[in-house]
Design a protein around this motif. Structure first.
Motif, PDB file in Angstrom:
ATOM      1  N   GLU A  27      43.778  33.560  31.401  1.00 54.97           N
ATOM      2  CA  GLU A  27      43.914  32.133  31.342  1.00 54.97           C
ATOM      3  C   GLU A  27      44.064  31.080  32.161  1.00 54.97           C
ATOM      4  OE1 GLU A  27      46.280  29.494  28.703  1.00 54.97           O
ATOM      5  OE2 GLU A  27      47.813  31.604  28.317  1.00 54.97           O
TER       6      GLU A  27
ATOM      7  N   PRO B  85      45.589  24.629  32.326  1.00 57.40           N
ATOM      8  CA  PRO B  85      45.099  24.148  31.767  1.00 57.40           C
ATOM      9  C   PRO B  85      45.695  23.587  31.106  1.00 57.40           C
ATOM     10  CG  PRO B  85      45.474  27.235  31.858  1.00 57.40           C
ATOM     11  CD  PRO B  85      46.465  26.767  32.769  1.00 57.40           C
TER      12      PRO B  85
ATOM     13  N   LEU C 257      47.986  37.155  29.754  1.00 54.64           N
ATOM     14  CA  LEU C 257      46.510  36.839  29.656  1.00 54.64           C
ATOM     15  C   LEU C 257      45.528  35.843  30.694  1.00 54.64           C
ATOM     16  CD1 LEU C 257      46.628  35.102  25.802  1.00 54.64           C
ATOM     17  CD2 LEU C 257      46.500  37.784  27.071  1.00 54.64           C
TER      18      LEU C 257
END
Length: 565
Positions: free
Chosen positions: A432, A311, A430
């Motif tokens: 992500e 990210p 998670l």
């Protein structure tokens, strides 16, 4: 750059034990011309002359010497920390090492490491200023003789560093970029040589040769380390994380065994050559045969850029090589003492990268490893599955033919084995982060290896035979049988098998085996056929040998301190 040339953290206990036993062995004269009544720095000239004679290297210029108290030492260390590793880099290192599993999350390396060194440092040599300092800790003119002996050892140890610096440029030699494993291996050569030469200088027996005494002293040092953790004055050492404690001790204990193995095989000239051709991994230090004989050069991995796969705002906080030592410590830390020995066996190379997802956010670990054989890789996989289950409470682990996957409330991870290569990827729970994409990039990464040099050294079996020919009074048949049994024990992993009736003791220790021989062994067995198994093994291994010298040292100790019936 400040060389972390620290005296051995358990120096006082080790030297005291060695002094007591050697005094008994040598008719009460364990030290040669060691005057413990005068300030230790007054003997510096005498120590320099003896070190130069023992080592065969001259001091090219005078060494500046002085003393410091603990307050001055702390100030010096704080300045060096600020120069060598600024606060932000220390913080990143702590985050990366916590992600790997070597430090507890949130560990403050600033104060923790500083307190540990202030407690343990008894003296140091700084190659940047070419000055030696001895740290006064309750010393002075009225200090006890045992403390004087310790200071004398510190003096010999650090003056050895000055001698090394004048001939081999320690600052340049220890400059290794982004490879902690190789850096520790080089430090182990430096500290190990200083341990061996200082013991040669301080411990001068009237009965045994210096090599035997040095091995005895190193054995005492190793055995004393565990006991020292519970004694006053070693609180910070006991409190320190395993990673810091073991890496500090390793350079002195295993480094000394490595330096001793090189010196035994090639003499001090071989140690000189090691500065031009240094050990490249802690694996070579742990197993000198992998340096001295068939060179086991580590594989290097080119870590791909993982930034585009993470990210926005992710930042790499650490990239390095763990090596056999720290791979072992990861498992010992989380799955119990000794579990890492098998998990790290057959290490061939590794590289890890840790990324932080925002300031103080979760981390992503990408770790590529390579092993000597497929079996070694499979053992690592099995051990890491147990590690994941132990480290991440509540993990659900799924095994596959090619690896494993796990997930908990705090962490998820994937492990993939392809032949003798294993990749590990961990990240936040998670979705992500695409762990599969990162793992595919690791699996496609390039491994390279320096050309393994053809050994010009004495072949292992021949060196073994020569050493035993010097030790044993048995027949040629015994020697040949010893070679055969040693080969079988090494190849097939025989453990704790004793053929005492034939005068043999076979054992496997760190993948190195030895065989004890000699008619004296048979004679002792016949005299003590009713002795228990421990006594029998002690007698049978009287002339035992392995490449590190540990077992022969232990055998000599038993003979000296266990009276025969």
């Amino acid at each position: 750059m400040l060389c972390p040339m620290r005296p051995h953290p358990i120096l006082a206990a080790a030297t005291g034990l060695a002094m007591a036993s050697l005094a008994g062995c040598a008719g009460g004269t364990a030290f040669h011309d060691l005057d413990t009544s005068r300030p230790v720095l007054e003997s510096a000239g005498e120590v320099e002359r003896r070190l130069s004679r023992l080592r065969g290297l001259p001091f090219r210029k005078p060494v500046e010497k002085g003393t410091q108290d603990e307050k001055a030492l702390r100030g010096f260390l704080e300045e060096e920390f600020a120069r060598e590793l600024p606060p932000e880099e220390r913080r990143d290192a702590s985050v990366a090492l916590a992600a790997v599993g070597l430090l507890p999350p949130g560990y403050e390396m600033d104060e923790g490491l500083l307190d540990l060194l202030v407690e343990q440092v008894a003296g140091y040599y700084d190659p940047r200023t070419e000055r030696f300092q001895i740290v006064e800790k309750g010393g002075g003119a009225g200090v006890a003789p045992s403390r004087r002996v310790e200071q004398r050892f510190v003096l010999s140890h650090e003056l050895t560093h000055a001698l090394q610096d004048q001939h081999f440029d320690l600052e340049g030699f220890l400059e290794v970029e982004s490879n902690e494993d190789e850096a520790v291996a080089r430090k182990s050569l430096v500290e190990g040589e200083a341990m061996v030469l200082a013991l040669d200088e301080v411990l001068f027996p009237a009965v045994f040769d210096a090599r035997t005494i040095t091995r005895l002293s190193l054995w005492f040092t190793r055995k004393a380390s565990a006991a020292m953790m519970n004694q006053e004055g070693y609180e910070e050492l006991a409190r320190a994380p395993r990673y810091l404690r073991e890496n500090l001790l390793f350079q002195y204990t295993e480094g000394a065994s490595f330096a001793l193995a090189v010196r035994d095989r090639l003499g001090w000239r071989g140690v000189d050559e090691a500065y031009a051709d240094p050990p490249r991994s802690t694996e070579q230090v742990l197993h000198p045969v992998k340096y001295l004989d068939q060179r086991d050069t580590p594989w290097r991995f080119a870590m791909p850029d993982l930034g585009p796969m993470l990210p926005e705002g992710a930042r790499e906080v650490g990239q390095d090589t763990l090596g056999e030592l720290n791979t072992r410590l990861v498992f010992d830390e989380h799955t119990g003492e000794g579990s890492g020995l098998r998990a790290s066996r057959g290490w061939g190379g590794d590289r890890y990268s840790v990324w932080e997802l925002g300031e103080g956010g979760p981390t992503v670990l990408a770790w590529a490893t390579r092993w000597d054989t497929g079996r070694d890789a499979r053992e690592f996989v099995s051990a890491y599955v147990r590690l994941a289950a132990a480290r991440w409470t509540g993990s659900s682990v799924t095994r596959t033919i090619a690896g494993a996957a796990w997930e908990s409330e705090a962490r998820r991870g994937r492990l993939l084995r392809e032949g003798n290569r294993v990749t590990v990827v961990e990240g936040p729970p998670l979705g992500e982060v695409d762990l599969g994409r990162i793992q595919a990039a690791l699996a496609a990464g390039a491994w390279t290896r320096e050309e393994v040099p053809v050994s010009r050294r004495l072949p292992a079996a021949l060196a073994w035979a020569v050493d035993h020919a010097r030790l044993a009074t048995g027949s040629r048949t015994s020697l040949l049988l010893g070679l055969g049994w040693s080969h079988l024990a090494h190849r097939h992993g025989y453990r704790d098998s004793t053929l005492a009736g034939l005068g043999w003791s076979l054992e496997r220790n760190r993948d190195l085996s030895y065989a004890s021989i000699g008619w004296g062994t048979v004679f002792d067995y016949k005299r003590n056929r009713n002795a228990d198994a421990t006594r029998l093994r002690a007698l049978a291994s009287l002339v035992g040998y392995d490449r590190d010298g540990d077992e022969r040292t232990l055998s000599l100790l038993w003979v000296l301190h266990i009276p025969l019936p």
